[in-house]
Design an enzyme around this catalytic site. Structure first.
Site, PDB file in Angstrom:
ATOM      1  N   GLY A   1      12.147  36.269  60.988  1.00  0.00           N
ATOM      2  CA  GLY A   1      11.472  37.562  60.813  1.00  0.00           C
ATOM      3  C   GLY A   1      10.350  37.498  59.788  1.00  0.00           C
ATOM      4  O   GLY A   1       9.303  38.121  59.966  1.00  0.00           O
TER       5      GLY A   1
ATOM      6  N   LYS B   1      12.812  39.799  73.558  1.00  0.00           N
ATOM      7  CA  LYS B   1      12.207  41.131  73.593  1.00  0.00           C
ATOM      8  C   LYS B   1      10.746  41.153  73.190  1.00  0.00           C
ATOM      9  O   LYS B   1      10.378  40.656  72.134  1.00  0.00           O
ATOM     10  CB  LYS B   1      12.993  42.069  72.678  1.00  0.00           C
ATOM     11  CG  LYS B   1      14.351  42.383  73.234  1.00  0.00           C
ATOM     12  CD  LYS B   1      15.038  43.437  72.414  1.00  0.00           C
ATOM     13  CE  LYS B   1      16.340  43.855  73.076  1.00  0.00           C
ATOM     14  NZ  LYS B   1      17.144  44.686  72.184  1.00  0.00           N
TER      15      LYS B   1
ATOM     16  N   ARG C   1      17.892  25.191  55.495  1.00  0.00           N
ATOM     17  CA  ARG C   1      17.492  26.140  54.446  1.00  0.00           C
ATOM     18  C   ARG C   1      17.976  25.713  53.058  1.00  0.00           C
ATOM     19  O   ARG C   1      17.367  26.096  52.063  1.00  0.00           O
ATOM     20  CB  ARG C   1      18.001  27.538  54.777  1.00  0.00           C
ATOM     21  CG  ARG C   1      17.163  28.222  55.842  1.00  0.00           C
ATOM     22  CD  ARG C   1      17.676  29.600  56.148  1.00  0.00           C
ATOM     23  NE  ARG C   1      16.684  30.390  56.882  1.00  0.00           N
ATOM     24  CZ  ARG C   1      16.907  31.607  57.342  1.00  0.00           C
ATOM     25  NH1 ARG C   1      18.092  32.167  57.161  1.00  0.00           N
ATOM     26  NH2 ARG C   1      15.965  32.267  57.978  1.00  0.00           N
TER      27      ARG C   1
ATOM     28  N   GLY D   1      13.920  30.696  63.097  1.00  0.00           N
ATOM     29  CA  GLY D   1      14.946  31.248  63.964  1.00  0.00           C
ATOM     30  C   GLY D   1      15.346  30.312  65.100  1.00  0.00           C
ATOM     31  O   GLY D   1      15.596  29.131  64.900  1.00  0.00           O
TER      32      GLY D   1
HETATM   33  C1  3PG Z   1      17.009  35.556  58.116  1.00  0.00           C
HETATM   34  O1  3PG Z   1      17.943  34.824  58.439  1.00  0.00           O
HETATM   35  O2  3PG Z   1      16.137  35.921  58.922  1.00  0.00           O
HETATM   36  C2  3PG Z   1      16.868  35.947  56.678  1.00  0.00           C
HETATM   37  O3  3PG Z   1      17.809  35.307  55.893  1.00  0.00           O
HETATM   38  C3  3PG Z   1      16.936  37.452  56.516  1.00  0.00           C
HETATM   39  O4  3PG Z   1      18.178  37.944  56.922  1.00  0.00           O
HETATM   40  P1  3PG Z   1      18.300  39.459  57.388  1.00  0.00           P
HETATM   41  O5  3PG Z   1      17.548  39.574  58.683  1.00  0.00           O
HETATM   42  O6  3PG Z   1      19.760  39.755  57.505  1.00  0.00           O
HETATM   43  O7  3PG Z   1      17.629  40.310  56.320  1.00  0.00           O
END
Ligand code: 3PG
Ligand code: MG
Length: 379
Positions: free
Chosen positions: A343, A175, A38, A320
């Protein structure tokens, strides 16, 4: 999707202070960074601005410190890494040390942009959050999407618009509840959807199969039944690697007996997923196939990672855990696009837009547009 304002649409950045919202929410263990994807991914934007003569001020959140300072979540390790990759860049302290960030308080936005002339959002991974640093600055400063954000939106948004067929999606993770929206929005776009990870066990229940002690979400069985009847080809694992009494590990075909917990897809299932990938024009992979952190349960994820890497098609790994998996097994450079968003990637696939993107477009559309000075969108 409507076009975002890009770096070139900004007023001349020479001699200006540019606030760059980055997603430097990187995994850190004992103060050292495990994966700096990142940080590296933000370099093209930072370097472009520096070459144009701007002073770059980065700002990011790290973890979830809940609105107050917490040494555990200091940006210090990130600042050190950033300084070695891009000398001369400033980095603010963790935005989430102030509760104004997540609450999107106007006063916090104003403090954030103080002394800055331009704003760039390059934080794709956080652009699904309507937080102050994401949606606030575009109402006050000429604003644009950075290179990373623009590329992520082009690639992930493009999957919904014009994927080369056949389009194969492989979804995993624990999930089904968190992925239902994405599954639904992808179902009429993909030719094949393969489901692995613990979320496959809720589909097992929907098929009337036994799951032993595996993780399931009984409230979602009906939803899984509906998906299975949707008409799209959905591949559910036939065999499963499970752990039983005394930590014994065994492969089961079909049903899992009581006392056994499924932790990876089996070899036959891997093979059917790999076959589905072989002639794919486009591949989207999100979520590991099993508990790959444990080598006894990594084979499904490794096989899928390898098949995605070998696919002749355009391959996208959505953020992720699956991004961590391709990196861990050394396939990250063989994938066309590894998303920096978890997300955010899912929400973009599900909703077709994100709060951070809307904010940038609104600013560009406003009466003044990105070339204006410090005016609000109403000003
Ligand atoms: C992530 O790692 O998915 C983003 O940086 C967002 O982080 P958060 O889910 O704590 O808002
Ligand atoms: Mg390829």
């Amino acid at each position: 999707m409507e076009k975002l304002p890009h770096l070139e649409d900004l007023p001349d950045p020479s001699g200006k202070r540019v606030l760059v919202r980055t997603d430097f929410n990187v995994p850190i263990t004992d103060g050292s960074i495990d994966d700096d994807l990142r940080i590296k991914s933000a370099l093209p934007t930072i370097e472009w601005l520096q070459e144009k003569g701007a002073t770059v001020v980065c700002a990011s959140h790290l973890g979830r410190p809940e609105g107050k300072p917490d040494d555990k979540y200091t940006m210090d390790p990130v600042r050190e890494r950033l300084e070695s990759l891009a000398p001369g860049v400033e980095l603010m302290e963790n935005l989430r040390f102030d509760e104004g960030e997540e609450a999107n308080e106007q006063a916090f936005v104003e403090r954030l942009v103080e002394g800055c002339d331009l704003y760039v959002n390059d934080a794709f991974g956080a652009s699904h959050r309507a937080h102050a640093s994401i949606v606030g600055p575009p109402t006050l400063l000429p604003s644009a999407a950075g290179r990373l954000l623009a590329r992520e939106v082009e690639v992930i948004g493009g999957l919904l618009e014009s994927p080369t067929k056949p389009f194969v999606a492989i979804l995993g993770g624990s999930k089904v509840s968190g992925k239902l929206g994405v599954i639904k929005s992808l179902l009429d776009k993909v030719d094949v959807m393969a489901i692995g990870g613990a979320m496959c066990f809720t589909f097992f229940l929907a098929q009337g199969r036994k799951v032993g002690d595996s993780l399931v979400e009984p409230d979602w069985v009906d939803a899984c039944k509906e998906l299975l009847e949707s008409g799209t080809k959905i591949l559910i694992p036939s065999d499963i690697v499970a752990m039983g009494p005394d930590d014994e590990v065994k492969v089961f075909d079909g049903d899992l007996p009581d006392g056994w917990k499924g932790l990876d897809i089996g070899p036959e299932s891997s093979q059917s997923f790999i076959e589905a990938l072989a002639d794919a024009g486009t591949v989207l992979w999100n979520g590991p196939m099993g508990m790959f952190e444990d080598s006894r349960f990594e084979k499904g994820t490794v096989s899928v990672a390898e098949a995605v890497a070998d696919s002749p098609g355009f391959t996208v790994v959505g953020g992720g855990d699956s991004a961590a998996a391709v990196a861990k097994f050394g396939f990250d450079t063989k994938v066309d696009h590894v998303s920096t968003g978890g997300g955010a990637a899912l929400e973009l696939l599900e909703q077709g837009d994100l709060p951070g993107l809307e904010a940038l477009r609104k600013a560009a559309e406003g009466p003044s547009g990105p070339k204006s000075g410090k005016q609000s969108k109403n000003g």
